[in-house]
Design a protein around this motif. Structure first.
Motif, PDB file in Angstrom:
ATOM      1  N   GLU A  49      -2.055   7.693  -8.307  1.00  0.00           N
ATOM      2  CA  GLU A  49      -1.134   6.717  -7.743  1.00  0.00           C
ATOM      3  C   GLU A  49      -0.975   5.502  -8.651  1.00  0.00           C
ATOM      4  N   ALA A 110      -6.344   4.904   6.500  1.00  0.00           N
ATOM      5  CA  ALA A 110      -5.051   4.732   5.824  1.00  0.00           C
ATOM      6  C   ALA A 110      -4.680   5.986   5.052  1.00  0.00           C
ATOM      7  N   ARG A 111      -5.665   6.609   4.391  1.00  0.00           N
ATOM      8  CA  ARG A 111      -5.403   7.848   3.654  1.00  0.00           C
ATOM      9  C   ARG A 111      -4.957   8.959   4.614  1.00  0.00           C
ATOM     10  N   GLU A 113      -3.553   8.718   7.515  1.00  0.00           N
ATOM     11  CA  GLU A 113      -2.220   8.461   8.052  1.00  0.00           C
ATOM     12  C   GLU A 113      -1.141   8.623   6.982  1.00  0.00           C
ATOM     13  N   ARG A 114      -1.395   8.056   5.806  1.00  0.00           N
ATOM     14  CA  ARG A 114      -0.382   8.074   4.748  1.00  0.00           C
ATOM     15  C   ARG A 114      -0.049   9.491   4.305  1.00  0.00           C
ATOM     16  N   HIS A 115      -1.081  10.342   4.228  1.00  0.00           N
ATOM     17  CA  HIS A 115      -0.873  11.686   3.703  1.00  0.00           C
ATOM     18  C   HIS A 115      -0.766  12.744   4.798  1.00  0.00           C
ATOM     19  N   ALA A 195      -2.908  15.477  -1.478  1.00  0.00           N
ATOM     20  CA  ALA A 195      -2.412  14.139  -1.820  1.00  0.00           C
ATOM     21  C   ALA A 195      -2.529  13.882  -3.313  1.00  0.00           C
TER      22      ALA A 195
END
Length: 424
Positions: A49, A110-111, A113-115, A195
């Motif tokens: 990222e 957060a990981r 949810e984001r992925h 991810a």
């Protein structure tokens, strides 16, 4: 007899999986990550990222070792009380490390949810006091948490209130952490892999690193290929010493064993753990357990001081489960498996660098959350911001004496003593 390596509930319930092809070429990268567990995968995601050219090498398949076998317990913080951490490193560094460690839980969420990682995520963790003196210590720890983080981050549970969270006898209170929890570790590992690849990382499975040659660039060789990189990151925990002897002497591999019952009726499962929290206790040789998404009790416990697994893992662990949950005497054991976890002398992760070789290992049972934090700190470091990574290097560590042949007997003596103190 169950296979101690492969007969895990996680493998059976994670769905079909197709590993990536092994490395069969000589390639280049900005960073070569060795190890396809939580640490390596989190680092691969964060570094990709950050627009670094990332190669990850995994000797077996993603999540093969501790990251795909562990209890799935998301325990915020370190395997050391915040009070003791501050005594060890001082008030300023200790508070910074404590806040950083506590941020790991939000980073993992957060990981997920984001992925869009479907990993059976649940909230809540309770740590039970095995002795009255342990409860007094937990009282001090909650007061300390209230001062540093604010009230409610850790909740003191009186002995009479334990059954609101888990129906077990013989404990003397505990700490409930709402921001703790549990997940399916192998599903999480595979989600991190997806991810990382989506962000541009190149992942090679079945590609064991056999040698590292340092210089202006680092040359990492596998059996059938090589990676030339600006930096190498050793994220292989208990196997770190095979590639970096000096770093490896700071951790000791310890075998853990877990059993999973047959699926229980909803009412029966909730009667065991009404809160559906992850549960652990304060014994040195601890018990830890939780419910799975399909209402199995996943239980780990027992003492084993040699590297050879018991011939029958289920028969070895089940008595410890029945001591806490005698009502499960009729529940069949469907899965039993084991794996190694890396521990350090002080139970704090050993993270650092030597030239262009970086390493992180020895999470000592707290790796489900801390690994994602460390992966993100590595990306910060490689992009020029070393402040948070530097904090971990301020933790003093002592190596285990001698090499592999001496470390194991030394650890066995320590474990026997600690087990005796548990009983006393």
């Amino acid at each position: 007899m169950l296979d101690p390596l492969n007969d895990s509930y996680y493998l059976a319930s994670a769905g079909d999986y197709r590993p990536d092809e092994p490395l069969i070429a000589d390639i280049k990268a900005d960073i070569c990550i060795i190890g396809g567990g939580f640490t390596g995968l989190s680092a691969a995601v964060a570094c990709a990222e950050a627009r670094l050219d990332v190669v990850l090498l995994e000797a077996e398949h993603i999540g093969f070792a501790a990251s795909g076998r562990n209890g799935g317990q998301m325990i915020p913080g370190f395997n050391m009380a915040a009070m003791d951490l501050i005594k060890l490193v001082g008030e300023d560094v200790g508070q910074q490390l404590y806040h950083l460690a506590m941020s790991a839980r939000d980073r993992v969420h957060a990981r997920i949810e984001r992925h869009g990682i479907d990993c059976d995520l649940q909230h809540g963790h309770i740590h039970l006091a095995a002795k009255k003196s342990d409860f007094a210590y937990l009282e001090d720890e909650v007061a300390f948490s209230d001062r540093l983080l604010g009230r409610g981050e850790a909740v003191l549970v009186a002995p009479t209130d334990i059954d609101q969270y888990v129906n077990v006898a013989g404990y003397h209170g505990g700490i409930y952490v709402p921001k703790g929890g549990h997940l399916h570790p192998l599903k999480y590992a595979r989600g991190l892999k997806r991810a990382a690849k989506s962000a541009g990382a190149r992942i090679f499975e079945g590609s064991r690193a056999v040698s590292i040659r340092e210089g202006e660039k680092v040359l990492i060789r596998t059996i059938s290929g090589s990676v030339t990189a600006s930096n190498v990151f050793l994220a292989c925990d208990t196997e770190t010493g095979d590639l970096a002897t000096k770093a490896g002497r700071y951790t000791m591999p310890v075998l853990n064993y877990i059993i999973a019952t047959e699926p229980l009726r909803e009412d029966r499962a909730r009667a065991l753990i009404p809160s559906n929290a992850a549960v652990s206790d304060s014994r040195f040789v601890l018990n830890y357990f939780r419910l799975s998404a399909d209402n199995r009790l996943l239980f780990a416990g027992g003492e084993k001081y040699t590297p050879k697994p018991p011939e029958d893992i289920a028969a070895f662990v089940q008595p410890y489960m029945l001591k806490l949950f005698p009502q499960l005497a009729d529940a069949r054991i469907h899965y039993a498996w084991g794996g190694m976890v890396g521990i350090t002398v002080n139970r704090l992760p050993h993270i650092g660098r030597a030239g262009n070789t970086l390493f992180a290992h020895g999470y000592s049972g707290q790796g489900v959350l801390l690994t994602t934090l460390v992966g993100e700190l590595l990306a910060e470091l490689l992009k020029g911001d070393s402040r948070n990574f530097d904090l971990f290097e301020k933790i003093p560590h002592r190596g285990f004496p001698g090499g592999k042949l001496l470390r194991s007997p030394t650890y066995v003596v320590g474990m026997l003593y600690s087990a005796m103190m548990d009983r006393l």
